[in-house]
Write a protein that holds these residues in place. Structure first.
Motif, PDB file in Angstrom:
ATOM      1  N   LEU A 452       0.755  -1.179   0.041  1.00  0.00           N
ATOM      2  CA  LEU A 452       0.037  -0.098   0.090  1.00  0.00           C
ATOM      3  C   LEU A 452       0.912   1.192   0.243  1.00  0.00           C
ATOM      4  O   LEU A 452       0.396   2.152  -0.439  1.00  0.00           O
ATOM      5  CB  LEU A 452      -0.871   0.000   1.324  1.00  0.00           C
ATOM      6  N   GLY A 453       2.093   1.292   0.655  1.00  0.00           N
ATOM      7  CA  GLY A 453       3.087   2.315   0.737  1.00  0.00           C
ATOM      8  C   GLY A 453       3.429   2.802  -0.797  1.00  0.00           C
ATOM      9  O   GLY A 453       3.971   3.749  -0.835  1.00  0.00           O
ATOM     10  N   ARG A 454       3.358   1.822  -1.842  1.00  0.00           N
ATOM     11  CA  ARG A 454       3.853   2.055  -3.051  1.00  0.00           C
ATOM     12  C   ARG A 454       2.821   3.197  -3.734  1.00  0.00           C
ATOM     13  O   ARG A 454       3.124   3.889  -4.780  1.00  0.00           O
ATOM     14  CB  ARG A 454       4.037   0.886  -3.806  1.00  0.00           C
ATOM     15  N   ASP A 455       1.909   3.453  -3.172  1.00  0.00           N
ATOM     16  CA  ASP A 455       0.695   4.474  -3.851  1.00  0.00           C
ATOM     17  C   ASP A 455       0.343   5.106  -2.497  1.00  0.00           C
ATOM     18  O   ASP A 455      -0.639   4.966  -2.032  1.00  0.00           O
ATOM     19  CB  ASP A 455      -0.343   3.614  -4.379  1.00  0.00           C
ATOM     20  N   ALA A 456       1.486   5.645  -2.102  1.00  0.00           N
ATOM     21  CA  ALA A 456       1.336   6.542  -0.558  1.00  0.00           C
ATOM     22  C   ALA A 456       0.030   7.448  -0.486  1.00  0.00           C
ATOM     23  O   ALA A 456      -0.540   7.685   0.581  1.00  0.00           O
ATOM     24  CB  ALA A 456       2.517   6.997  -0.217  1.00  0.00           C
ATOM     25  N   ALA A 457      -0.489   8.006  -1.666  1.00  0.00           N
ATOM     26  CA  ALA A 457      -1.472   8.849  -1.604  1.00  0.00           C
ATOM     27  C   ALA A 457      -2.777   8.320  -1.461  1.00  0.00           C
ATOM     28  O   ALA A 457      -3.848   8.982  -1.113  1.00  0.00           O
ATOM     29  CB  ALA A 457      -1.509   9.769  -2.766  1.00  0.00           C
ATOM     30  N   TRP A 458      -2.961   7.016  -1.664  1.00  0.00           N
ATOM     31  CA  TRP A 458      -4.224   6.470  -1.725  1.00  0.00           C
ATOM     32  C   TRP A 458      -4.854   5.653  -0.196  1.00  0.00           C
ATOM     33  O   TRP A 458      -3.928   4.759   0.098  1.00  0.00           O
ATOM     34  CB  TRP A 458      -4.269   5.259  -2.697  1.00  0.00           C
ATOM     35  N   LEU A 459      -5.437   6.243   0.319  1.00  0.00           N
ATOM     36  CA  LEU A 459      -5.865   5.796   1.505  1.00  0.00           C
ATOM     37  C   LEU A 459      -4.761   5.317   2.526  1.00  0.00           C
ATOM     38  O   LEU A 459      -4.797   4.089   3.191  1.00  0.00           O
ATOM     39  CB  LEU A 459      -7.181   4.683   1.604  1.00  0.00           C
ATOM     40  N   PRO A 460      -4.252   6.324   3.012  1.00  0.00           N
ATOM     41  CA  PRO A 460      -2.990   5.851   3.897  1.00  0.00           C
ATOM     42  C   PRO A 460      -3.270   5.268   5.239  1.00  0.00           C
ATOM     43  O   PRO A 460      -2.336   4.665   5.702  1.00  0.00           O
ATOM     44  CB  PRO A 460      -2.021   7.222   3.867  1.00  0.00           C
ATOM     45  N   TRP A 461      -4.359   5.631   5.761  1.00  0.00           N
ATOM     46  CA  TRP A 461      -4.818   5.135   7.109  1.00  0.00           C
ATOM     47  C   TRP A 461      -4.934   3.294   6.932  1.00  0.00           C
ATOM     48  O   TRP A 461      -4.770   2.735   7.951  1.00  0.00           O
ATOM     49  CB  TRP A 461      -6.164   5.522   7.464  1.00  0.00           C
ATOM     50  N   ILE A 462      -5.161   2.802   5.693  1.00  0.00           N
ATOM     51  CA  ILE A 462      -5.276   1.471   5.742  1.00  0.00           C
ATOM     52  C   ILE A 462      -4.112   0.655   6.314  1.00  0.00           C
ATOM     53  O   ILE A 462      -4.095  -0.189   6.920  1.00  0.00           O
ATOM     54  CB  ILE A 462      -5.887   0.983   4.488  1.00  0.00           C
ATOM     55  N   ARG A 463      -2.745   1.211   5.654  1.00  0.00           N
ATOM     56  CA  ARG A 463      -1.487   0.366   5.890  1.00  0.00           C
ATOM     57  C   ARG A 463      -1.394   0.724   7.157  1.00  0.00           C
ATOM     58  O   ARG A 463      -0.651  -0.375   7.828  1.00  0.00           O
ATOM     59  CB  ARG A 463      -0.421   1.061   4.928  1.00  0.00           C
ATOM     60  N   VAL A 464      -1.704   1.670   7.870  1.00  0.00           N
ATOM     61  CA  VAL A 464      -1.428   1.966   9.380  1.00  0.00           C
ATOM     62  C   VAL A 464      -2.181   0.995  10.153  1.00  0.00           C
ATOM     63  O   VAL A 464      -1.822   0.147  11.261  1.00  0.00           O
ATOM     64  CB  VAL A 464      -1.808   3.483   9.850  1.00  0.00           C
ATOM     65  N   ALA A 465      -3.487   0.942   9.845  1.00  0.00           N
ATOM     66  CA  ALA A 465      -4.419  -0.015  10.495  1.00  0.00           C
ATOM     67  C   ALA A 465      -4.073  -1.461  10.036  1.00  0.00           C
ATOM     68  O   ALA A 465      -4.035  -2.268  11.218  1.00  0.00           O
ATOM     69  CB  ALA A 465      -6.008   0.255   9.816  1.00  0.00           C
ATOM     70  N   ALA A 466      -3.681  -1.818   9.162  1.00  0.00           N
ATOM     71  CA  ALA A 466      -2.920  -3.191   8.935  1.00  0.00           C
ATOM     72  C   ALA A 466      -1.889  -3.551   9.972  1.00  0.00           C
ATOM     73  O   ALA A 466      -2.131  -4.759  10.620  1.00  0.00           O
ATOM     74  CB  ALA A 466      -2.603  -3.410   7.542  1.00  0.00           C
ATOM     75  N   VAL A 467      -0.995  -2.621  10.060  1.00  0.00           N
ATOM     76  CA  VAL A 467       0.231  -2.961  10.851  1.00  0.00           C
ATOM     77  C   VAL A 467      -0.504  -3.130  12.403  1.00  0.00           C
ATOM     78  O   VAL A 467       0.204  -3.975  12.910  1.00  0.00           O
ATOM     79  CB  VAL A 467       1.332  -2.055  10.706  1.00  0.00           C
ATOM     80  N   ILE A 468      -1.002  -2.198  12.793  1.00  0.00           N
ATOM     81  CA  ILE A 468      -1.628  -2.114  14.108  1.00  0.00           C
ATOM     82  C   ILE A 468      -2.321  -3.493  14.390  1.00  0.00           C
ATOM     83  O   ILE A 468      -2.349  -4.169  15.530  1.00  0.00           O
ATOM     84  CB  ILE A 468      -2.345  -0.899  14.434  1.00  0.00           C
ATOM     85  N   LEU A 469      -3.307  -3.724  13.430  1.00  0.00           N
ATOM     86  CA  LEU A 469      -3.996  -5.019  13.485  1.00  0.00           C
ATOM     87  C   LEU A 469      -3.159  -6.232  13.659  1.00  0.00           C
ATOM     88  O   LEU A 469      -3.347  -7.294  14.274  1.00  0.00           O
ATOM     89  CB  LEU A 469      -4.787  -5.169  12.357  1.00  0.00           C
ATOM     90  N   GLY A 470      -1.994  -6.246  12.873  1.00  0.00           N
ATOM     91  CA  GLY A 470      -0.996  -7.176  12.890  1.00  0.00           C
ATOM     92  C   GLY A 470      -0.411  -7.724  13.978  1.00  0.00           C
ATOM     93  O   GLY A 470      -0.396  -8.747  14.630  1.00  0.00           O
ATOM     94  N   VAL A 471       0.098  -6.568  14.509  1.00  0.00           N
ATOM     95  CA  VAL A 471       0.603  -6.508  16.144  1.00  0.00           C
ATOM     96  C   VAL A 471      -0.300  -7.007  17.112  1.00  0.00           C
ATOM     97  O   VAL A 471      -0.028  -7.935  17.794  1.00  0.00           O
ATOM     98  CB  VAL A 471       1.321  -5.142  16.304  1.00  0.00           C
ATOM     99  N   LEU A 472      -1.520  -6.638  17.108  1.00  0.00           N
ATOM    100  CA  LEU A 472      -2.366  -7.168  17.864  1.00  0.00           C
ATOM    101  C   LEU A 472      -2.771  -8.533  17.794  1.00  0.00           C
ATOM    102  O   LEU A 472      -2.883  -9.303  18.969  1.00  0.00           O
ATOM    103  CB  LEU A 472      -3.729  -6.254  17.981  1.00  0.00           C
ATOM    104  N   ALA A 473      -3.043  -9.011  16.427  1.00  0.00           N
ATOM    105  CA  ALA A 473      -3.270 -10.269  16.521  1.00  0.00           C
ATOM    106  C   ALA A 473      -2.179 -11.066  16.817  1.00  0.00           C
ATOM    107  O   ALA A 473      -2.405 -12.296  17.520  1.00  0.00           O
ATOM    108  CB  ALA A 473      -3.816 -10.521  15.073  1.00  0.00           C
ATOM    109  N   ALA A 474      -0.931 -10.749  16.479  1.00  0.00           N
ATOM    110  CA  ALA A 474       0.121 -11.642  16.810  1.00  0.00           C
ATOM    111  C   ALA A 474       0.409 -11.980  18.283  1.00  0.00           C
ATOM    112  O   ALA A 474       0.564 -12.919  18.864  1.00  0.00           O
ATOM    113  CB  ALA A 474       1.303 -10.990  16.093  1.00  0.00           C
TER     114      ALA A 474
END
Length: 708
Positions: A452-474
């Motif tokens: 998602l970071g390769r298209d940084a202008a497109w909905l940047p909150w999604i990649r932040v949410a994905a990482v946070i959810l990944g850490v919480l799930a792990a």
């Protein structure tokens, strides 16, 4: 990795059926159930729900309904998608010979540069309902629904319904799958055939059933008739899984594999024999070959030439070939082990590729001591070999390769994620399984954020949410939040559901968002790519879009020297047709004009060709331009030199005979791919026409009237 222990003669996806409890007395005033009524209710319940938990079939139906909505929603906005295949499908609705051989035109001059199987179903539907974008695209979307359903059934037989639902959902929500099942390239039917072959092989492994295996071979034969040797890339995985795990002796296993080979030969060989034995005068010329040979196309331009680049990977003898385009993302980017993760393929299919590789390695290790006939390990071998062989070929081939080829990887990734995640979840009481599952979820979320970071202008909150959810799930998986003593017993089921939901969101949020963005955009042209913009490439010199490709066309005698950039008559999105079905955005020869001028020029050319009564209303260099003219005029147009103008058809002598017989109305100067010289020598045709016929300007196009 744990496997489910089941009683003899009971598969992993079956559920024990217990003796029903004795019915309670009917309440006062309520009609008493009779035995006949009870039997009718029982039959209806079994029909709707089966002998399994009540949630399974409704969940599977919901998965298929969701997939159908995703792939069918606003499908008409796609229009004719790839006009090259659209014109061939249109030709198949008009002429049975064109349908059988995959001719680009109803006059049967020259074929598309692929086998014809992918054209058959949409053309037959078009014959019944009339040719239109929807009659062409709806079958493709339904193939996607069928592929998801078959993958669900296949994985369910190994690891149960939850794994099947997860695998089916991952396939449905893979961006390149949503792209291809809403498009008219051959990859939709190819993917369906590959998944069906895997299902049949899985059934064959269960009881060493040679008939199932022979049927799988026949389906692989159909995959070959869809996209030639790409259909064979899964054969090593299917064969290895059966040879390793089928519950019978080695000799019988080898004989059964011969039956599968017989199925391939029967289906693929029958068509090859039909094509080769049909007189050349009774069928169209085989595009992409120098000798009008299906076998040459198989092992040359569409076979080894694609891998080595030796056949001029751009197709049909274009100079430079795939190697010349190797660093361009529209043509796969730089070859190497990281290609599937790079700018070209990464956003198409690699969202859960790291997770799939983790569960594949861990699964093979955890099942290393299981019996030879272990179905779980056989499934890992089947899908793992599918993934590694296909990804390896796509990663290192130096001929023509496009990002959407990666759709062939999507079922393998989805199956491995479904099987691996569920089996690891079942074994989460075991520390190594728990650590592996946490790493799998975290890897998927982090890699999604990178993509998602390769298209940084497109909905940047999604990649932040994905990482946070990944850490919480792990963390939740490592700590076994669902079984901690501090969690009251009455809340543990809720805790389990929460951990599962967060894990699914962590791994799937990025790819799901990208898939929805892909489905929301109409895609067109010959090299579509997934994502939130309607990007596509009409070929060299075409629209750059997200691919970053732009450049001059290939010039040659008899062409404008402009390639697709100004000579293809393409719409601004590279589709070959404007949304209203007319040619727009370019001219047949000469530079591009403004919208009004181009519209006037093309409307005049369209009217001229429509008025022609010849067998072929016109002839133009290159298939892209010919296809666009066919769709705009509903007439047959010869693609001089095939896809890129480089095939040796028609020769000057053949062309002169056609003209003498009054079979061609107009010669249109310029052309799509612009390969006027090439190996076909159609510059001789252009030179002869210019010397013997008078040029006239129609709008902004130079044409020569060939009939009196």
């Amino acid at each position: 990795m744990s496997t489910t222990v089941t009683p003899p003669n009971q598969t992993a996806d079956q559920t024990e059926v217990r003796e029903p409890a004795k019915a309670a007395p009917a309440a006062p005033g309520k009609p008493k159930d009779t035995p006949a009524r009870t039997r009718r209710t029982g039959r209806a319940s079994r029909l709707l729900l089966g002998n399994q938990p009540r949630w399974i079939r409704p969940s599977a139906a919901a998965l298929l309904a969701f997939t159908a909505v995703l792939y069918l929603w606003n499908l008409e906005a796609t229009g004719y998608a790839n006009s090259f295949y659209a014109a061939a499908i249109q030709a198949g609705t008009k002429d049975w010979t064109a349908l059988l051989f995959g001719s680009l035109d109803a006059g049967n001059a020259i074929t598309v540069d692929k086998p014809p199987a992918a054209l058959w179903i949409p053309a037959l539907v078009g014959r019944v309902f009339g040719f239109s974008p929807l009659s062409m695209l709806v079958p493709q979307a339904l193939m996607g629904v069928a592929a998801v359903g078959l993958l669900y059934l296949t994985v369910k037989r190994i690891s149960g319904p939850a794994a099947g639902l997860l695998a089916g959902g991952v396939l449905a929500l893979t961006p390149v799958a949503a792209l291809m099942f809403r498009f008219n390239n051959p990859d939709a039917l190819l993917t369906l055939c590959l998944v069906l072959a895997a299902y049949l092989t899985t059934r064959a492994i269960e009881k060493a059933g040679w008939r199932w295996l022979a049927a799988a071979g026949a389906v692989i034969g159909l995959a070959f008739l869809t996209k030639m040797l790409q259909g064979f890339l899964i054969v090593p995985g299917l064969a290895l899984a059966y040879l390793w795990a089928a519950p019978t002796g080695l000799g019988r296993r080898l004989l059964h594999l011969l039956a599968a080979a017989g199925g391939i030969v029967l289906v693929a060989g029958s068509y090859i024999a039909l094509f080769q034995l049909t007189p050349a005068s009774a069928r169209p010329y085989m595009a992409g070959s120098e000798t009008n040979s299906f076998l040459e196309l198989t092992f040359g331009y569409n076979g080894l030439g694609r891998i080595t680049g030796s056949e001029g990977g751009m197709g049909g003898g274009m100079p430079g070939g795939g190697g010349g385009m190797g660093g361009n993302v529209g043509f796969g980017g730089t070859a190497g082990i990281t290609r599937m993760f790079g700018a070209s393929f990464g956003g198409e299919v690699s969202w859960l590729l790291p997770s799939a590789l983790i569960v594949l390695g861990a699964g093979l290790w955890f099942t290393r001591r299981e019996a030879r006939t272990s179905r779980t390990r056989a499934a890992l071998v089947l899908w793992g070999a599918w993934l590694l062989v296909t990804a390896g070929i796509l990663s290192f081939m130096s001929g023509t390769v496009h990002p959407y080829y990666a759709v062939a990887l999507a079922p393998a990734i989805a199956a491995l994620v479904g099987i691996g995640a569920v089996e690891l979840w079942r074994g989460r009481a075991y520390w190594p399984a728990r650590i592996t599952l946490a790493a799998t979820v975290l890897a998927g979320s982090v890699w999604s954020a990178v993509l998602l970071g390769r298209d940084a202008a497109w909905l940047p909150w999604i990649r932040v949410a994905a990482v946070i959810l990944g850490v919480l799930a792990a963390a939740a998986l490592l700590l076994r939040l669902d079984s901690l003593r501090v969690v009251p017993a009455r809340f543990r089921r809720m805790a389990t559901a929460t951990v599962v939901a967060v894990s699914l969101l962590a791994g799937g949020l990025g790819s799901t968002a990208w898939t929805f963005a892909t489905a929301a955009q109409p895609h067109s042209g010959s090299i579509p790519t997934s994502g939130p913009t309607a990007s596509a490439m009409g070929g060299p010199g075409g629209q750059g879009g997200r691919t970053g490709f732009a450049g001059p066309g290939t010039s040659g005698p008899g062409t404008s020297g402009s390639g697709l950039a100004d000579g293809a008559g393409l719409a601004p999105d590279g589709s070959g047709l404007a949304p209203n079905g007319s040619i727009d955005g370019g001219t047949v020869s000469g530079g591009a004009m403004g919208p009004d001028g181009a519209s006037t020029a093309n409307s005049q050319l369209t009217a001229l060709l429509k008025a022609s009564t010849a067998k072929w209303s016109g002839i133009v260099s290159g298939a892209s331009q010919a296809a666009s003219l066919e769709l705009a005029t509903d007439t047959s147009v010869i693609a001089l030199g095939g896809w890129n103008g480089g095939d040796p058809y028609p020769t000057l002598a053949q062309f002169q005979e056609m003209v003498a017989n009054g079979e061609i109305g107009y010669f249109i100067s310029g052309g799509g791919m612009g390969g006027g010289g090439g190996r076909g020598g159609n510059s001789e045709v252009a030179t002869w026409v210019a010397a013997n016929f008078e040029a006239q300007t129609v709008g902004n196009s130079t044409v020569y009237k060939l009939t009196t």
